[in-house]
Design an enzyme around this catalytic site. Structure first.
Site, PDB file in Angstrom:
ATOM      1  N   HIS A  17       0.852  -1.199   0.000  1.00  0.00           N
ATOM      2  CA  HIS A  17       0.000   0.000   0.000  1.00  0.00           C
ATOM      3  C   HIS A  17       0.880   1.239   0.000  1.00  0.00           C
ATOM      4  O   HIS A  17       1.592   1.516   0.963  1.00  0.00           O
ATOM      5  CB  HIS A  17      -0.919   0.010   1.228  1.00  0.00           C
ATOM      6  CG  HIS A  17      -1.923   1.130   1.200  1.00  0.00           C
ATOM      7  ND1 HIS A  17      -3.001   1.144   0.341  1.00  0.00           N
ATOM      8  CD2 HIS A  17      -2.012   2.293   1.911  1.00  0.00           C
ATOM      9  CE1 HIS A  17      -3.720   2.240   0.536  1.00  0.00           C
ATOM     10  NE2 HIS A  17      -3.127   2.968   1.475  1.00  0.00           N
ATOM     11  N   HIS A  19       1.126   5.509  -1.492  1.00  0.00           N
ATOM     12  CA  HIS A  19       0.697   6.695  -2.245  1.00  0.00           C
ATOM     13  C   HIS A  19       1.989   7.444  -2.564  1.00  0.00           C
ATOM     14  O   HIS A  19       2.454   8.262  -1.764  1.00  0.00           O
ATOM     15  CB  HIS A  19      -0.237   7.587  -1.424  1.00  0.00           C
ATOM     16  CG  HIS A  19      -1.420   6.870  -0.830  1.00  0.00           C
ATOM     17  ND1 HIS A  19      -2.476   6.445  -1.589  1.00  0.00           N
ATOM     18  CD2 HIS A  19      -1.695   6.500   0.433  1.00  0.00           C
ATOM     19  CE1 HIS A  19      -3.374   5.850  -0.813  1.00  0.00           C
ATOM     20  NE2 HIS A  19      -2.919   5.858   0.421  1.00  0.00           N
ATOM     21  N   GLN A  22       2.794  11.208  -2.064  1.00  0.00           N
ATOM     22  CA  GLN A  22       2.890  11.775  -0.716  1.00  0.00           C
ATOM     23  C   GLN A  22       4.341  11.857  -0.220  1.00  0.00           C
ATOM     24  O   GLN A  22       4.620  12.530   0.776  1.00  0.00           O
ATOM     25  CB  GLN A  22       2.011  10.977   0.255  1.00  0.00           C
ATOM     26  CG  GLN A  22       0.525  11.165  -0.052  1.00  0.00           C
ATOM     27  CD  GLN A  22      -0.395  10.329   0.822  1.00  0.00           C
ATOM     28  OE1 GLN A  22       0.006   9.780   1.841  1.00  0.00           O
ATOM     29  NE2 GLN A  22      -1.655  10.225   0.421  1.00  0.00           N
ATOM     30  N   ARG A  44      -4.778  15.543   6.388  1.00  0.00           N
ATOM     31  CA  ARG A  44      -5.360  15.357   5.068  1.00  0.00           C
ATOM     32  C   ARG A  44      -5.459  16.687   4.322  1.00  0.00           C
ATOM     33  O   ARG A  44      -5.286  16.740   3.102  1.00  0.00           O
ATOM     34  CB  ARG A  44      -6.745  14.711   5.190  1.00  0.00           C
ATOM     35  CG  ARG A  44      -7.260  14.176   3.872  1.00  0.00           C
ATOM     36  CD  ARG A  44      -8.654  13.597   3.994  1.00  0.00           C
ATOM     37  NE  ARG A  44      -9.655  14.631   4.187  1.00  0.00           N
ATOM     38  CZ  ARG A  44     -10.960  14.453   3.943  1.00  0.00           C
ATOM     39  NH1 ARG A  44     -11.417  13.283   3.534  1.00  0.00           N
ATOM     40  NH2 ARG A  44     -11.821  15.433   4.137  1.00  0.00           N
ATOM     41  N   TYR A  83      -4.975   7.541  -6.744  1.00  0.00           N
ATOM     42  CA  TYR A  83      -6.279   8.222  -6.752  1.00  0.00           C
ATOM     43  C   TYR A  83      -6.290   9.610  -7.364  1.00  0.00           C
ATOM     44  O   TYR A  83      -7.358  10.228  -7.448  1.00  0.00           O
ATOM     45  CB  TYR A  83      -6.903   8.243  -5.354  1.00  0.00           C
ATOM     46  CG  TYR A  83      -6.116   8.934  -4.265  1.00  0.00           C
ATOM     47  CD1 TYR A  83      -6.201  10.309  -4.071  1.00  0.00           C
ATOM     48  CD2 TYR A  83      -5.333   8.205  -3.379  1.00  0.00           C
ATOM     49  CE1 TYR A  83      -5.519  10.934  -3.052  1.00  0.00           C
ATOM     50  CE2 TYR A  83      -4.646   8.823  -2.349  1.00  0.00           C
ATOM     51  CZ  TYR A  83      -4.728  10.182  -2.184  1.00  0.00           C
ATOM     52  OH  TYR A  83      -4.044  10.802  -1.173  1.00  0.00           O
ATOM     53  N   HIS A 169     -12.173   3.610  -2.889  1.00  0.00           N
ATOM     54  CA  HIS A 169     -11.304   4.319  -1.941  1.00  0.00           C
ATOM     55  C   HIS A 169     -11.623   3.988  -0.486  1.00  0.00           C
ATOM     56  O   HIS A 169     -10.739   3.662   0.308  1.00  0.00           O
ATOM     57  CB  HIS A 169     -11.417   5.831  -2.176  1.00  0.00           C
ATOM     58  CG  HIS A 169     -10.567   6.641  -1.250  1.00  0.00           C
ATOM     59  ND1 HIS A 169     -10.973   6.994   0.025  1.00  0.00           N
ATOM     60  CD2 HIS A 169      -9.319   7.161  -1.401  1.00  0.00           C
ATOM     61  CE1 HIS A 169     -10.005   7.696   0.608  1.00  0.00           C
ATOM     62  NE2 HIS A 169      -9.008   7.807  -0.234  1.00  0.00           N
ATOM     63  N   ARG A 172     -16.513   5.856   2.865  1.00  0.00           N
ATOM     64  CA  ARG A 172     -16.862   7.273   2.840  1.00  0.00           C
ATOM     65  C   ARG A 172     -16.972   7.785   1.401  1.00  0.00           C
ATOM     66  O   ARG A 172     -17.936   8.482   1.059  1.00  0.00           O
ATOM     67  CB  ARG A 172     -15.800   8.106   3.585  1.00  0.00           C
ATOM     68  CG  ARG A 172     -15.992   9.605   3.457  1.00  0.00           C
ATOM     69  CD  ARG A 172     -14.849  10.387   4.072  1.00  0.00           C
ATOM     70  NE  ARG A 172     -13.553  10.112   3.446  1.00  0.00           N
ATOM     71  CZ  ARG A 172     -13.175  10.562   2.259  1.00  0.00           C
ATOM     72  NH1 ARG A 172     -13.983  11.306   1.534  1.00  0.00           N
ATOM     73  NH2 ARG A 172     -11.964  10.270   1.775  1.00  0.00           N
ATOM     74  N   GLU A 199      -9.967   2.945   9.061  1.00  0.00           N
ATOM     75  CA  GLU A 199      -8.742   3.625   9.504  1.00  0.00           C
ATOM     76  C   GLU A 199      -9.050   4.597  10.645  1.00  0.00           C
ATOM     77  O   GLU A 199      -8.226   4.778  11.541  1.00  0.00           O
ATOM     78  CB  GLU A 199      -8.104   4.383   8.331  1.00  0.00           C
ATOM     79  CG  GLU A 199      -6.817   5.122   8.721  1.00  0.00           C
ATOM     80  CD  GLU A 199      -6.097   5.781   7.560  1.00  0.00           C
ATOM     81  OE1 GLU A 199      -6.699   5.852   6.466  1.00  0.00           O
ATOM     82  OE2 GLU A 199      -4.955   6.212   7.730  1.00  0.00           O
ATOM     83  N   HIS A 233      -5.375  -1.052   6.479  1.00  0.00           N
ATOM     84  CA  HIS A 233      -5.430  -0.554   7.864  1.00  0.00           C
ATOM     85  C   HIS A 233      -6.195  -1.523   8.770  1.00  0.00           C
ATOM     86  O   HIS A 233      -5.625  -2.075   9.690  1.00  0.00           O
ATOM     87  CB  HIS A 233      -6.016   0.857   7.977  1.00  0.00           C
ATOM     88  CG  HIS A 233      -5.290   1.878   7.170  1.00  0.00           C
ATOM     89  ND1 HIS A 233      -3.943   2.109   7.320  1.00  0.00           N
ATOM     90  CD2 HIS A 233      -5.699   2.715   6.180  1.00  0.00           C
ATOM     91  CE1 HIS A 233      -3.563   3.052   6.472  1.00  0.00           C
ATOM     92  NE2 HIS A 233      -4.603   3.437   5.766  1.00  0.00           N
ATOM     93  N   ASP A 284       2.530   3.218   2.660  1.00  0.00           N
ATOM     94  CA  ASP A 284       1.416   4.165   2.689  1.00  0.00           C
ATOM     95  C   ASP A 284       1.863   5.596   2.374  1.00  0.00           C
ATOM     96  O   ASP A 284       2.059   5.942   1.211  1.00  0.00           O
ATOM     97  CB  ASP A 284       0.698   4.062   4.039  1.00  0.00           C
ATOM     98  CG  ASP A 284      -0.662   4.738   4.053  1.00  0.00           C
ATOM     99  OD1 ASP A 284      -1.038   5.354   3.036  1.00  0.00           O
ATOM    100  OD2 ASP A 284      -1.366   4.654   5.070  1.00  0.00           O
TER     101      ASP A 284
HETATM  102 ZN   LIG Z   1      -3.765   4.859   2.013  1.00  0.00          ZN
END
Ligand SMILES: [Zn+2]
Length: 375
Positions: A17, A19, A22, A44, A83, A169, A172, A199, A233, A284
């Site tokens: 996992h 991203h 980031q 976030r 994403y 995703h 939510r 999470e 998670h 992550d």
């Molecule tokens: Zn993630």
């Protein structure tokens, strides 16, 4: 594990996992924010600012930095939960998958196998349209999102080092009505399905309010859980939820270095393992690139949570179990059949001085770092 003259050969590591973009905010989110109350959601906001600024060129360049560091740390397989799809105003690029392609090419250029987990994202929350940077993540319809998955599958069909999966995703960001359709689509094609699950407590409260179900209950009801499902998670589960994941032979991908950075909390590793959930780990947010720390974090977090030592029991040593979690399990969660080769650990690494031969793997797992990897 195989000992040669100066090295320890081990199955290559996998980070299921990631991203990658980031990596561009390393060092940028470690001071108090303007709100005076910092948590996952204020982090976030900072991440969204970076996501809003990305271009095809910058996401490629940042991803290369992220993957180069992962490769040097012993990782050969990455699961990229991708994403950011569209232009800042939400309009698709002329080439709809240009950002996904940029990330895939970055991984291949740095010598990693990649599972591109194309994220499906629809909303800010129940009944709320995408806001701000979320417009870059969102598709107006499920058909549009799955058409991009199809385009990526066709483009990389002949590539042994690329897998394409689908990633709703979170409960939510994806309406319940889409979940069953995504599950059917993936099942018909044998694709891996990755999803952020439980999470944050707020996600569970919102899911209960919208559906009357907790996230894992909802996923079970909609047919999403399977041996190709990876719950990322799985931090805040009710006692009966690991059994639902385990009955489906699903994976849980734990991300200890990110989860502690974000204040997410500690998963019940004992309950997940006891239920037969297959564990793997992921970097992550790339807050730190240390797959050894992610690996031992599975066990050390459980020690902090339970007040006990050596909680991993079963066949083989705990270090062997952790290496399996960090290598083959992660590769399988990315849709690859094996670890994809081996890596060499330097026997003369300072961290391994004074270690007895029969305890080498214990020391590699509990005391190692990327510095011991011979690249
Ligand atoms: Zn993630």
């Amino acid at each position: 594990m195989r000992l040669t003259a100066g090295a320890i050969e081990l199955p290559a590591l996998a980070s299921a996992h990631s991203h990658a973009f980031q990596r561009g905010m390393r060092g940028e989110a470690q001071r108090p924010g303007p709100s005076g109350s910092d948590d996952f959601w204020s982090w976030r906001t900072a991440m969204y600012a970076l996501a809003a600024s990305l271009t095809p060129e910058s996401i490629h360049a940042i991803s290369k930095v992220a993957y180069r560091e992962l490769r040097a740390a012993g990782v050969r397989t990455v699961g990229e939960f991708h994403y950011v799809h569209h232009q800042p105003d939400g309009a698709p690029y002329a080439d709809r998958t240009v950002l996904a392609d940029a990330v895939i090419e970055a991984a291949r250029a740095e010598g990693l196998r990649i599972a591109l987990l194309r994220v499906v994202y629809a909303r800010a929350g129940a009944g709320r349209a995408p806001e701000g940077a979320q417009r870059r993540f969102s598709d107006g319809s499920l058909d549009a999102a799955l058409a991009d998955v199809e385009a990526l599958r066709a483009r990389y069909a002949g590539c042994d080092d690329v897998r394409v999966g689908v990633a709703p995703h979170s409960v939510r960001a994806v309406p319940p009505a889409w979940l069953g359709e995504i599950a059917r689509y993936a099942a018909e094609r044998g694709l891996m399905v990755h999803m952020h699950v439980a999470e944050q407590p707020a996600e569970i409260e919102a899911c209960l309010a919208e559906t009357g179900r907790r996230p894992v209950e909802l996923l079970a009801e909609r047919g999403v859980l399977s041996e190709r499902f990876v719950a990322v998670h799985a931090t805040h589960l009710a006692p009966h939820e690991p059994a639902l994941l385990g009955a489906a032979r699903a994976f849980a991908c734990l991300c200890p270095t990110t989860e502690r950075d974000l204040g997410d909390g500690l998963p019940d590793v004992g309950a997940l393992r006891g239920a037969g959930v297959r564990l793997c780990v992921g970097i992550d947010s790339h807050v730190i690139t240390d797959p050894f720390e992610d690996l031992r974090g599975v066990e050390l977090g459980e020690r902090l949570r339970t007040g006990k030592r050596v909680t991993l029991r079963g066949e083989g040593t705990p270090a062997e179990a952790l290496w399996e979690i960090g290598s083959r399990r992660g590769a399988e969660a990315c849709g690859f059949a094996d670890a994809g080769g081996s890596i060499s650990i330097r026997r003369d690494a300072p961290a391994l001085a004074l270690v007895r031969e029969e305890r080498l793997l214990d020391a590699v797992v509990y005391s190692g770092s990327p510095a011991i990897v011979d690249d």
